[in-house]
Each structure stands twice: as structure tokens, then as C-alpha cells.
Write an enzyme that holds these catalytic residues in place. Structure first.
Site, PDB file in Angstrom:
ATOM      1  N   ALA A 188      -3.944   8.006  -4.745  1.00  0.00           N
ATOM      2  CA  ALA A 188      -2.747   7.299  -4.983  1.00  0.00           C
ATOM      3  C   ALA A 188      -2.742   5.852  -5.161  1.00  0.00           C
ATOM      4  O   ALA A 188      -2.925   5.011  -4.359  1.00  0.00           O
ATOM      5  CB  ALA A 188      -1.886   7.464  -3.751  1.00  0.00           C
ATOM      6  N   GLY A 212       0.957  -1.156   0.008  1.00  0.00           N
ATOM      7  CA  GLY A 212      -0.106   0.019   0.043  1.00  0.00           C
ATOM      8  C   GLY A 212       0.887   1.272   0.247  1.00  0.00           C
ATOM      9  O   GLY A 212       2.002   1.330  -0.434  1.00  0.00           O
ATOM     10  N   ASN A 213       0.339   2.275   0.148  1.00  0.00           N
ATOM     11  CA  ASN A 213       1.007   3.494   0.197  1.00  0.00           C
ATOM     12  C   ASN A 213       0.378   4.398   1.474  1.00  0.00           C
ATOM     13  O   ASN A 213      -0.598   4.179   2.210  1.00  0.00           O
ATOM     14  CB  ASN A 213       1.176   4.215  -0.719  1.00  0.00           C
ATOM     15  N   PHE A 214       0.978   5.427   1.751  1.00  0.00           N
ATOM     16  CA  PHE A 214       0.668   6.537   2.839  1.00  0.00           C
ATOM     17  C   PHE A 214      -0.656   7.402   2.787  1.00  0.00           C
ATOM     18  O   PHE A 214      -0.709   8.247   3.588  1.00  0.00           O
ATOM     19  CB  PHE A 214       1.882   7.324   3.599  1.00  0.00           C
ATOM     20  N   SER A 215      -1.310   7.228   1.603  1.00  0.00           N
ATOM     21  CA  SER A 215      -2.332   8.225   1.356  1.00  0.00           C
ATOM     22  C   SER A 215      -3.188   8.010   2.370  1.00  0.00           C
ATOM     23  O   SER A 215      -3.802   6.811   2.553  1.00  0.00           O
ATOM     24  CB  SER A 215      -2.689   8.071  -0.182  1.00  0.00           C
TER      25      SER A 215
END
Ligand code: CTP
Length: 404
Positions: free
Chosen positions: A277, A209-212
Site C-alpha cells: 500500500a 502512513g497507512n494501516f497496511s
């Protein structure tokens, strides 16, 4: 405050809640309103005329004539921007519903050309009586506005519904009414917004995943809705939700799900803002069982996800398509490349080099790039403010297109 300069007639009828009216008048005057008070004879048993004339800075009126002078109810009714009847007793409410006119308050009510607000006040059983409820429906049918009764301690000592709304609530009600109608430039338009990260599953317990957080996209969805658009938000895994319950939300998890949701809706929308994102790569395989710890290193094989912005760009007809670009170097050049490669109308550039911008912050520093080659760099602003600027730009672009 929207009450500044507004002319208000306050009609007070016989209810214990009348003792709160000097405070109500004081707050109205403090908000800049000009107030004239009319009382019924019964009201004067509960509140002092001297208090009311002092706070309103005008004599209190209570009779159609006092033997020597006539109070012109028609002029009063025409003078006012609003008439407020607070408290409105069961008896006065019945008079308003039937058109009875036996005192100055009811005569001014019948002559009033302005909106009339009614704040009922009575005991719970009187409030729930079928005849009272019928009278409420009748006065609403006539176009009057009821300020809802409150729940709490009543004159009888019982606790229940029927209390007059507090002066502060009445003031808010009136103030909202006089709020200037906001111009909604995106009325009748449909908008699609993506927000949040995507999660790409590796096995039953892990993902990439990502930090969005979704904050920027959600602020955009809310601003588009405020400006009148009918908004659908395609939201990746995020703990945040829009406050506006008019926004339709479709929850998705992966880039593939977000792609399907966007492609299915794109044809029917006028505006698409892709702020999510989205993962660029996903595991080629999702393991059925948890991947066990074994060798010192683990190599994952990833494959490209479909590019939603590029796909929508290739299918674009009359839609205004807005994408984001998150860059760490050669920011402007990279963002410009994305603008043309993905056939977007506007790219919102975020640089991770800017302090206070990017994932998780409540602020953002953005540059807007459009196909004319125009770059607009904004200072660090709140995400809400950034959303306002982006949505205003979208509205302007649509206007320019229509007038071209
Ligand atoms: N985007 C998309 N679908 C993807 C990847 C990105 O729709 N599979 C959209 C994003 O929502 C954003 C824009 O494309 O509006 C640019 O995203 P960004 O990550 O900055 O660019 P990429 O095209 O992924 O290129 P790179 O990661 O190499 O910078």
C-alpha cells in the site's frame, strides 16, 4: 499421513532404547504401515518378542534359519519400502559400516534395495568416539539416512547426547520422507514482491502512513517460494516477517525507497507482484526539527510519489506483472482502469466494503481481473488461500504464454 500401505522392516538391536520399540511399531501400524520386525539376540534382552509380535501382528524374525526353515533375507530386503534400524547400537552401527553380516538384521540390511533409516542409541561418550562418528559418516556415504540422536538422560545416568529419537520423531522423519514430491511450477523463476505500508516523513518524529500490515504480500512471497520461485520481498515498515528463510528481504521505509528497490530489480525478474500500500503523496518538505504546535490549523503541502506499478508496466518485456487495487466505490470499473493504465497482466481487487477484507484481517475477499476482460470473484478466504489462488493464476498465465 504418507505411511499408509508402506512396507517397513524394523530392525532392533541391543540397546536399552529397545524398550520403546513396541510403541514405535504401534504408531507405524496405526499410520497404516505394514511392519515386519527383526531383532538381534541382544535386543531380546531389552524388549519382549511377544509384545513386538502382538503389535506388529506378525512373528518376529531373529535368525537366518531356525534349523527347519530359512528366513529369506533377500526377499525381505526386496519386500520393504523402507528399512528402519532403531535403536541402532554402537556395535550394529560398526557392522553396518564395515559390511559385517553375522545375523538376520545385518543380512537383510546388506540385501535391502530400499532406503535405510538408522536411529542410533548409545551413551554420550560412545556416540562421540571418533570410531562411532567415522561409522556414522561411512553409513551416510553409503546412502543411509541417520535419524539424529536426542539429548537427555542416558542409561548411564548421565545427561547428554546419544538417546534414540523418540518414536513420534522417528515416525515424523519417515512420514516426511514418503511425502509426495510437490510439483513446483515456478522453479527457476525469479519473483519480486512488495508488501506493507510506506511511511512518508514529515519531521524527525512524524510520518504519513497507512494501516497496511503486509500480511497479504508476505503470504504471496511465501506461496511463490513454495512453488519454487526465487523470491525477493521489498517490505515497507511492518512487524511481520516471512517464515521461509529462503526469501530475500529488503527493508524500505518510503515510497521513493520502494520505487528505487523495485526499479533496480525488475529487469532481472520473471514475476512482479506489487501488493504494497504505497503512499500516493508525500510531504514536499521534511522539516529538520520537530514541527511545533502553533496555529489552530496546519496545512501540509504534499506532492505525488512515483507510481511503481505504472513504471514497471511501462518497462515490462516478458515479466508477468500483478498489481492490487483497493477500492471503496465503482470497484470493478476502477480496477479495470488501473489494469490498462498501468499495463499490468492481472489486478487483484480488494473492496473495503467487503466484511473481513482489507488491512489487518487474516481473510480477504478478492476479484481477479485480467486483460481478456475475465473477472473472477472469490468468496471470503484466508490470506494464505487467496495467495494460493493468485499464485496458481500467475503460474497458469505463464504456462499459457509459453504454449501460445
Ligand atoms: N502503486 C504503486 N505505486 C504507487 C501507488 C500505487 O506501485 N505510488 C501500486 C500498488 O502497489 C497497487 C496498485 O498500484 O498494486 C494500485 O494501488 P491503489 O492505491 O489501489 O491505486 P492508485 O494508483 O494509487 O490509485 P487511487 O489511490 O487513486 O485509487
Amino acid at each position: 499421513m504418507n505411511l499408509k500401505g508402506k512396507k517397513i522392516i524394523l530392525g532392533i538391536s541391543g540397546s536399552i532404547a529397545a524398550y520403546k520399540t513396541p510403541e514405535l511399531v504401534r504408531q507405524l501400524v496405526k499410520s497404516g504401515a505394514e511392519v515386519r520386525v527383526i531383532t538381534t539376540i541382544a535386543a531380546e534382552q531389552f524388549v519382549s518378542v511377544l509384545s513386538l509380535s502382538t503389535v506388529s501382528k506378525h512373528p518376529v524374525l531373529n535368525t537366518i534359519h531356525d534349523g527347519s526353515a530359512w528366513n529369506n533375507h533377500v526377499d525381505l530386503g526386496r519386500w520393504a519400502d523402507a528399512m528402519l534400524i532403531a535403536p541402532c547400537s554402537a556395535n550394529t552401527l560398526a557392522k553396518l559400516a564395515s559390511g559385517l553380516c553375522d545375523n538376520l538384521l545385518t543380512a537383510v540390511y546388506l540385501s535391502a534395495l530400499c532406503p535405510v533409516f538408522i536411529a542410533p542409541a548409545m551413551d554420550e561418550d560412545m556416540w562421540h568416539h571418533a570410531s562411532t562418528q567415522k561409522n556414522v559418516s561411512t553409513v551416510v556415504e553409503y546412502g543411509n539416512k541417520i535419524i539424529p540422536v536426542a539429548h537427555g538422560e542416558l542409561a548411564s545416568g548421565l545427561i547428554g547426547e546419544g538417546r534414540m529419537a523418540e518414536p513420534a520423531s522417528i515416525l515424523t522423519f519417515l512420514d516426511n520422507f514418503f511425502q509426495p514430491i510437490q510439483h513446483q511450477p515456478l522453479q527457476n523463476l525469479r519473483a519480486l514482491v512488495t508488501a506493507g505500508p510506506t511511511f512518508e516523513r514529515l519531521d524527525p518524529v512524524r510520518f504519513i502512513g497507512n494501516f497496511s500490515t503486509g500480511k497479504m504480500g508476505i503470504a504471496l512471497a511465501e506461496t511463490l517460494a513454495e512453488q519454487g520461485a526465487d523470491v525477493t520481498l521489498i517490505l515497507g515498515p511492518s512487524s511481520i516477517r516471512p517464515k521461509n528463510n529462503q526469501i530475500k528481504i529488503e527493508l524500505v521505509e518510503s515510497a521513493a525507497e520502494m520505487y528505487e528497490a523495485c526499479v533496480a530489480r525488475f529487469e532481472e525478474v520473471d514475476i512482479a507482484v506489487l501488493a504494497a500500500a504505497v503512499a500516493d503523496y508525500r510531504p514536499t518538505q521534511i522539516a529538520d526539527e520537530k514541527i511545533k504546535k502553533q496555529a489552530e490549523t496546519l496545512t501540509l503541502q504534499l506532492e505525488k510519489t512515483k507510481d511503481i506499478l505504472a513504471t514497471l508496466g511501462s518497462r515490462k518485456t516478458t515479466q508477468t506483472l500483478v498489481g492490487f487495487a483497493l477500492e471503496t466505490n465503482h470497484e470493478l470499473a476502477n480496477a479495470e482502469k488501473k489494469l490498462f493504465a498501468k499495463n499490468a497482466d492481472l489486478i487483484v481487487l480488494n473492496s473495503l466494503r467487503d466484511e473481513g477484507a482489507g488491512f489487518g484481517f487474516d481473510t480477504n475477499k478478492i476479484t481477479l481481473l485480467d486483460k481478456s476482460g475475465q473477472h473472477t470473484t472469490l468468496p471470503l478466504v484466508s490470506k494464505k488461500e487467496a495467495a494460493n489462488i493468485i499464485v496458481n493464476r500467475i503460474a497458469n498465465m505463464r504456462n499459457e504464454e509459453q504454449t501460445a
